[in-house]
Design an enzyme around this catalytic site. Structure first.
Site, short mmCIF file in Angstrom:
data_model
loop_
_atom_site.label_atom_id
_atom_site.label_comp_id
_atom_site.label_asym_id
_atom_site.label_seq_id
_atom_site.Cartn_x
_atom_site.Cartn_y
_atom_site.Cartn_z
N LYS A 1 -3.51 7.52 14.46
CA LYS A 1 -2.24 6.83 14.69
C LYS A 1 -2.49 5.40 15.16
O LYS A 1 -1.91 4.46 14.67
CB LYS A 1 -1.42 7.63 15.71
CG LYS A 1 -0.09 7.01 16.05
CD LYS A 1 0.73 7.89 16.96
CE LYS A 1 1.95 7.12 17.46
NZ LYS A 1 2.82 7.88 18.33
N GLU B 1 -13.76 7.94 19.14
CA GLU B 1 -14.43 8.99 18.37
C GLU B 1 -14.23 8.79 16.87
O GLU B 1 -15.17 8.84 16.07
CB GLU B 1 -13.88 10.38 18.75
CG GLU B 1 -14.16 10.80 20.16
CD GLU B 1 -13.03 10.42 21.13
OE1 GLU B 1 -12.43 9.33 20.96
OE2 GLU B 1 -12.78 11.19 22.06
N GLY C 1 1.33 11.98 18.16
CA GLY C 1 0.13 12.52 17.51
C GLY C 1 0.21 14.02 17.27
O GLY C 1 -0.05 14.51 16.17
N ARG C 2 0.62 14.76 18.29
CA ARG C 2 0.64 16.23 18.16
C ARG C 2 1.81 16.75 17.34
O ARG C 2 1.94 17.93 17.10
CB ARG C 2 0.60 16.87 19.55
CG ARG C 2 1.62 16.32 20.53
CD ARG C 2 1.22 16.62 21.96
NE ARG C 2 2.14 16.06 22.94
CZ ARG C 2 2.05 14.84 23.46
NH1 ARG C 2 1.07 14.04 23.08
NH2 ARG C 2 2.91 14.42 24.37
N GLU D 1 -0.76 18.99 26.17
CA GLU D 1 -0.65 17.54 26.23
C GLU D 1 0.80 17.12 26.46
O GLU D 1 1.08 16.08 27.05
CB GLU D 1 -1.21 16.88 24.95
CG GLU D 1 -1.49 15.40 25.10
CD GLU D 1 -2.33 14.82 23.98
OE1 GLU D 1 -3.56 14.84 24.07
OE2 GLU D 1 -1.75 14.33 22.99
N HIS E 1 -11.99 42.04 22.32
CA HIS E 1 -13.36 42.32 22.74
C HIS E 1 -13.94 41.15 23.54
O HIS E 1 -15.15 41.05 23.71
CB HIS E 1 -14.22 42.63 21.51
CG HIS E 1 -13.66 43.79 20.74
ND1 HIS E 1 -13.91 45.10 21.11
CD2 HIS E 1 -12.82 43.84 19.69
CE1 HIS E 1 -13.25 45.90 20.27
NE2 HIS E 1 -12.59 45.17 19.40
N LYS F 1 -10.47 7.67 28.96
CA LYS F 1 -10.95 6.75 27.92
C LYS F 1 -11.51 5.47 28.56
O LYS F 1 -12.55 4.97 28.17
CB LYS F 1 -9.81 6.37 26.98
CG LYS F 1 -9.31 7.52 26.11
CD LYS F 1 -8.22 7.03 25.18
CE LYS F 1 -7.56 8.21 24.47
NZ LYS F 1 -6.38 7.82 23.69
O1 F6P Z 1 -6.30 11.29 23.48
C1 F6P Z 1 -5.11 11.86 23.13
C2 F6P Z 1 -4.61 11.30 21.87
O2 F6P Z 1 -4.00 10.10 22.13
C3 F6P Z 1 -3.66 12.28 21.19
O3 F6P Z 1 -2.38 12.22 21.67
C4 F6P Z 1 -3.81 11.92 19.77
O4 F6P Z 1 -3.34 12.93 18.93
C5 F6P Z 1 -5.28 11.69 19.68
O5 F6P Z 1 -5.63 11.10 20.92
C6 F6P Z 1 -5.74 10.86 18.54
O6 F6P Z 1 -5.17 9.58 18.56
P1 F6P Z 1 -5.16 8.68 17.28
O7 F6P Z 1 -4.40 9.40 16.20
O8 F6P Z 1 -4.47 7.42 17.68
O9 F6P Z 1 -6.58 8.43 16.84
#
Ligand code: F6P
Length: 556
Positions: free
Chosen positions: A216, A222, A276-277, A362, A393, A521
């Site tokens: 987003k 990452e 995002g979610r 979240e 289990h 972060k």
């Molecule tokens: O760290 C949480 C978050 O901001 C989530 O809300 C989001 O889905 C995810 O990181 C990834 O963010 P992005 O889509 O901006 O890379």
């Protein structure tokens, strides 16, 4: 009834002796199962195994009314600024409005409260529709071989690079619905741990792999690190230009995508009003469309839309997302149960609990209300889960006999997509048996009688029997799905999304922000500077570990 009155009545009911008991509710009402079973679209929700009797139910509904759940729902659907801390709406529902359909079910758009919002919704809808059209054209062109790799070959694999909401939803759906007959294989690269990439790239041919950077913000550490890693891997065989031509961006940050070298026609945007979610339905779902086919993605949206219409129109008393939210309030705030397990009795839904963990935790892991005051009550529970029967289990022991009850969502699918009816009967029998065992339990007297009957000595009965007692009255929701496909999965995911929105309103918290992940972060950035040998202020405990890590790496 005012909100304070509703909470007071609620608290009084929760304090009553036997408030957590479920079995007496069955004894008192022969129609309990029918009364506590509700349907929406293809889904059936059975809440008969919760400690919610008629009085509690009435109070919970009054609480929902007093907390303004309906108003919050309508404001959200209408595009109003429900995400108050970030000053925007939460318009994921607009992504599911089909072409040519009115933005709302008949009559709904007439409500004065939604007038302002509906204009914003229509703008979001128009943008969503245009992007959806482009996604469809792109997907079908890839499948038809009209869009090919730099070497002129058709694509066989798609890699989605993203994390959190840019990974979990699409990965969950692709895992649930992919079969070998599907057009492309999908791979999901999330963790910045390069072991994930090392384990993945052996399965990929760079000349036949399409790469989606799903982010987003297009700034997530990452994702951007992995994107550079994958581009370098691809460039090693395809050249820089060839590699660049096989990358696509899914983002609200069009500038960031352009800076990464992705041409405009390969960027699929979405509005920042889509969290995002909640973004599976946006451009972030492109990997689903590519892997499963456009029709599957379309059916996923259509299923979610069915749940949207139910959520917007059904009275609170039979509104599935509302009822699931209210059961959660009863469990968390009334009975003091701080966690919940999600057990899909379907291996294909293995990643559904992980998706829900982000969606719910979240969204609802907050201790400050929308009024900027600390909340006076518990909020989002810890959510965890695994498919059944595997869960039986591993952690089910604690759910059966641990000191604090853990409410469970059992998700059962009536008809499988394999030809092994015996396996499926056993799977369902286990799921149903777990729900029943949690409810019914086993008394000390029953255990003693059984042991004596089996020839155990008095000493054995005295020392072993207490270990074999099940208290019972452990609550669960049962969700029954006739058949798992894109349409029903869309309904299921949207059900939980709306449950989260209802809980935001009930608890007076903003379910659409996530400030809690930001600090980590920032600190990670500082810590990275230290690990790279640049000076940075880090706390003494971290500093000691960094020194030890550097020593172990031979750099100390
Ligand atoms: O760290 C949480 C978050 O901001 C989530 O809300 C989001 O889905 C995810 O990181 C990834 O963010 P992005 O889509 O901006 O890379």
């Amino acid at each position: 009834m005012t909100l304070d009155d509703a909470w007071s009545t609620f608290a009084a009911l929760a304090r009553r002796p036997g408030a957590a008991a479920v079995r007496p509710l069955f004894a008192a009402d022969p129609d309990r199962v029918a009364r506590m079973t509700h349907r929406a679209g293809d889904l059936l929700l059975d809440q008969s195994r919760t400690a919610i009797g008629p009085e509690v139910q009435a109070t919970l509904i009054a609480l929902a009314r007093a907390a303004g759940v309906e108003g919050f729902r309508d404001a959200m659907a209408g595009g109003e600024t429900v995400n108050v801390t970030e000053g925007r709406g939460a318009l994921h529902m607009a992504l599911r409005i089909p072409d040519g359909a009115p933005a709302y079910p008949p009559g709904w758009g007439e409500r004065p409260a939604s007038k302002v919002g509906s204009i914003q919704t229509n703008a979001a809808w128009n943008q969503a529709r245009q992007t959806r059209e482009r996604m469809q054209v792109f997907t079908e062109a890839v499948h038809a071989g009209a869009i090919r790799s730099a070497t002129g070959q058709t694509y066989t694999d798609v890699v989605n690079i993203g994390i959190g909401g840019s990974d979990l939803g699409p990965a969950m759906v692709a895992r649930a619905l992919w079969t070998p007959a599907c057009p492309l294989r999908a791979h999901y690269l999330a963790n910045v741990d390069a072991h994930a990439w090392e384990a993945m790239h052996h399965r990929l041919d760079p000349a036949r792999t399409l790469v989606l950077i799903a982010s987003k913000t297009f700034t997530t550490q990452e994702t951007m690190t992995n994107a550079r890693l994958v581009r370098a891997w691809m460039a090693a065989t395809m050249g820089e230009e060839g590699a660049a031509s096989q990358f696509v961006a899914l983002s609200t940050n069009l500038k960031g995508a352009a800076e990464f070298g992705i041409p405009e026609d390969r960027v699929f945007g979405f509005s920042d009003t889509v969290g995002g979610r909640f973004s599976l339905w946006s451009a972030i779902g492109l990997s689903v469309a590519l892997a499963l086919g456009w029709n599957a993605f379309d059916r996923l949206l259509a299923g979610a839309r069915v749940m949207d219409e139910h959520f917007l129109a059904a009275p609170l008393e039979s509104n599935l997302p509302v009822l699931m939210a209210l059961a959660e309030v009863w469990h968390v705030n009334g009975l003091g149960y701080p966690s919940r397990a999600v057990l899909p009795y379907d291996e294909r839904l293995a990643r559904f609990p992980a998706h829900l963990q982000q969606l719910e935790m979240e969204s609802l892991g907050k201790a400050v209300g929308v009024d900027a005051q600390p909340v006076a009550h518990g909020t989002g529970p810890v959510v965890f889960g695994e498919p059944g029967t595997n869960a039986q289990h591993s952690f089910m022991q604690l759910i059966h006999q641990g000191p604090t009850p853990v409410p469970v969502d059992f998700i059962l699918v009536a008809k499988p997509d394999h030809a092994h009816p015996d396996s499926h009967r056993k799977l369902l029998a286990n799921g149903l048996a777990q729900a029943e065992t949690l409810l019914v339990g086993k008394t000390l007297e029953q255990v003693r009688a059984e042991m004596t009957e089996a020839g155990a000595s008095e000493w054995q009965v005295a020392t072993i029997a207490p270990h074999r007692v099940f208290t019972g009255d452990r609550p669960s929701n049962v969700l029954l799905i006739p058949h798992l496909d894109a349409f029903t999965l869309g309904q299921l995911v949207a059900l939980y999304e709306h449950k989260v929105a209802c809980l935001g309103a009930l608890w007076g918290i903003n379910p659409f922000d996530q400030w809690g992940v930001e600090l980590g972060k920032v600190v990670a950035g500082r810590t990275l500077a230290r690990l790279e040998g640049r000076t940075a202020i880090v706390d003494r405990a971290t500093d000691a570990l960094v020194a030890e890590i550097l020593r172990l790496q031979g750099q100390g």
